[in-house]
Design a protein around this motif. Sequence first.
Motif, short mmCIF file in Angstrom:
data_model
loop_
_atom_site.label_atom_id
_atom_site.label_comp_id
_atom_site.label_asym_id
_atom_site.label_seq_id
_atom_site.Cartn_x
_atom_site.Cartn_y
_atom_site.Cartn_z
N GLU A 34 -0.39 8.29 25.22
CA GLU A 34 -1.08 8.38 26.53
C GLU A 34 -0.15 7.99 27.66
O GLU A 34 -0.17 8.60 28.73
CB GLU A 34 -2.31 7.48 26.53
CG GLU A 34 -3.42 7.95 25.61
CD GLU A 34 -4.51 6.91 25.42
OE1 GLU A 34 -5.68 7.34 25.27
OE2 GLU A 34 -4.22 5.70 25.43
N LEU A 35 0.67 6.98 27.43
CA LEU A 35 1.60 6.53 28.47
C LEU A 35 2.70 7.55 28.72
O LEU A 35 3.21 7.66 29.84
CB LEU A 35 2.22 5.18 28.09
CG LEU A 35 1.24 4.01 28.06
CD1 LEU A 35 1.90 2.78 27.46
CD2 LEU A 35 0.68 3.72 29.43
N ALA A 36 3.05 8.33 27.70
CA ALA A 36 4.13 9.32 27.82
C ALA A 36 3.67 10.60 28.52
O ALA A 36 4.51 11.34 29.05
CB ALA A 36 4.67 9.65 26.44
N SER A 60 2.19 -6.19 26.25
CA SER A 60 2.13 -6.58 24.84
C SER A 60 1.58 -5.40 24.07
O SER A 60 0.91 -4.53 24.63
CB SER A 60 1.24 -7.81 24.65
OG SER A 60 -0.08 -7.54 25.05
N ARG A 61 1.89 -5.36 22.80
CA ARG A 61 1.40 -4.27 21.95
C ARG A 61 0.56 -4.88 20.85
O ARG A 61 0.96 -5.84 20.20
CB ARG A 61 2.56 -3.49 21.34
CG ARG A 61 3.41 -2.79 22.39
CD ARG A 61 4.28 -1.78 21.73
NE ARG A 61 5.59 -1.74 22.36
CZ ARG A 61 6.46 -0.78 22.16
NH1 ARG A 61 6.20 0.20 21.34
NH2 ARG A 61 7.63 -0.80 22.75
N GLY A 62 -0.59 -4.29 20.65
CA GLY A 62 -1.49 -4.75 19.60
C GLY A 62 -1.49 -3.80 18.42
O GLY A 62 -0.73 -2.84 18.37
N ARG A 63 -2.35 -4.11 17.49
CA ARG A 63 -2.49 -3.22 16.34
C ARG A 63 -3.97 -3.21 15.97
O ARG A 63 -4.54 -4.24 15.64
CB ARG A 63 -1.65 -3.70 15.17
CG ARG A 63 -1.92 -2.87 13.92
CD ARG A 63 -0.94 -3.17 12.81
NE ARG A 63 -0.24 -1.91 12.55
CZ ARG A 63 1.04 -1.77 12.44
NH1 ARG A 63 1.83 -2.79 12.55
NH2 ARG A 63 1.58 -0.60 12.20
N GLU A 64 -4.55 -2.04 16.07
CA GLU A 64 -5.95 -1.84 15.69
C GLU A 64 -5.98 -0.62 14.78
O GLU A 64 -5.97 0.51 15.26
CB GLU A 64 -6.83 -1.63 16.92
CG GLU A 64 -6.86 -2.84 17.83
CD GLU A 64 -7.62 -2.58 19.13
OE1 GLU A 64 -8.34 -1.57 19.21
OE2 GLU A 64 -7.46 -3.39 20.05
N ALA A 65 -5.99 -0.86 13.47
CA ALA A 65 -5.91 0.20 12.46
C ALA A 65 -4.64 1.01 12.72
O ALA A 65 -3.56 0.45 12.71
CB ALA A 65 -7.16 1.06 12.46
N GLN A 66 -4.77 2.30 12.98
CA GLN A 66 -3.61 3.16 13.24
C GLN A 66 -3.21 3.17 14.71
O GLN A 66 -2.16 3.70 15.06
CB GLN A 66 -3.89 4.60 12.78
CG GLN A 66 -4.23 4.72 11.32
CD GLN A 66 -3.02 4.44 10.42
OE1 GLN A 66 -2.05 3.81 10.82
NE2 GLN A 66 -3.10 4.88 9.18
N TRP A 67 -4.04 2.60 15.54
CA TRP A 67 -3.79 2.64 16.98
C TRP A 67 -3.01 1.40 17.40
O TRP A 67 -3.35 0.28 17.04
CB TRP A 67 -5.13 2.71 17.71
CG TRP A 67 -5.01 3.05 19.16
CD1 TRP A 67 -4.29 4.07 19.70
CD2 TRP A 67 -5.63 2.36 20.24
NE1 TRP A 67 -4.44 4.08 21.06
CE2 TRP A 67 -5.26 3.03 21.43
CE3 TRP A 67 -6.47 1.27 20.35
CZ2 TRP A 67 -5.68 2.64 22.68
CZ3 TRP A 67 -6.90 0.88 21.60
CH2 TRP A 67 -6.51 1.57 22.74
N ARG A 68 -1.94 1.59 18.17
CA ARG A 68 -1.11 0.48 18.66
C ARG A 68 -1.22 0.44 20.19
O ARG A 68 -0.35 0.96 20.89
CB ARG A 68 0.35 0.67 18.25
CG ARG A 68 0.56 0.78 16.77
CD ARG A 68 1.17 -0.40 16.10
NE ARG A 68 1.76 -1.40 16.92
CZ ARG A 68 2.89 -2.01 16.66
NH1 ARG A 68 3.58 -1.68 15.62
NH2 ARG A 68 3.35 -2.97 17.45
N PRO A 69 -2.28 -0.15 20.71
CA PRO A 69 -2.47 -0.14 22.17
C PRO A 69 -1.47 -1.05 22.89
O PRO A 69 -1.08 -2.09 22.39
CB PRO A 69 -3.89 -0.67 22.34
CG PRO A 69 -4.11 -1.54 21.14
CD PRO A 69 -3.34 -0.89 20.03
N CYS A 70 -1.08 -0.60 24.06
CA CYS A 70 -0.25 -1.41 24.95
C CYS A 70 -1.17 -2.03 26.00
O CYS A 70 -2.11 -1.38 26.48
CB CYS A 70 0.80 -0.54 25.65
SG CYS A 70 2.00 0.17 24.52
#
Length: 118
Positions: A34-36, A60-70
Amino acid sequence: MASDPLSTTLSALADPTRRGILARLALGEASVTELAEPYAMSMAAVSKHLKVLEQAGLISRGREAQWRPCRLEAAPMRDVAGWLDFYRRFWDQSLDRLDAYLQQIQAGGTGGPEKKES
């Protein structure tokens, strides 16, 4: 890379792409994809920008299952704002003094050294 946190933050903020990424993250979490989207660059290039922002503590970057939200981390920007505030006060005071001087001149006083007539 810069040696102190303020320099690191300012260096990260110097790039318009990184500022754009931060502006997007101010709206909420987003994935790297999304950021790209708005940029005509490779995912590797976007990842490099994200790494700089992360090293500066701006995201910061998180981890939620396969999603790595910033996520936006605004504390370093608060430090920059505090640093800039000192200079804002300096210029406010300088401009206030200039305004007072100009008002004095308009009122008929010079406020400065007297001119000698020849």
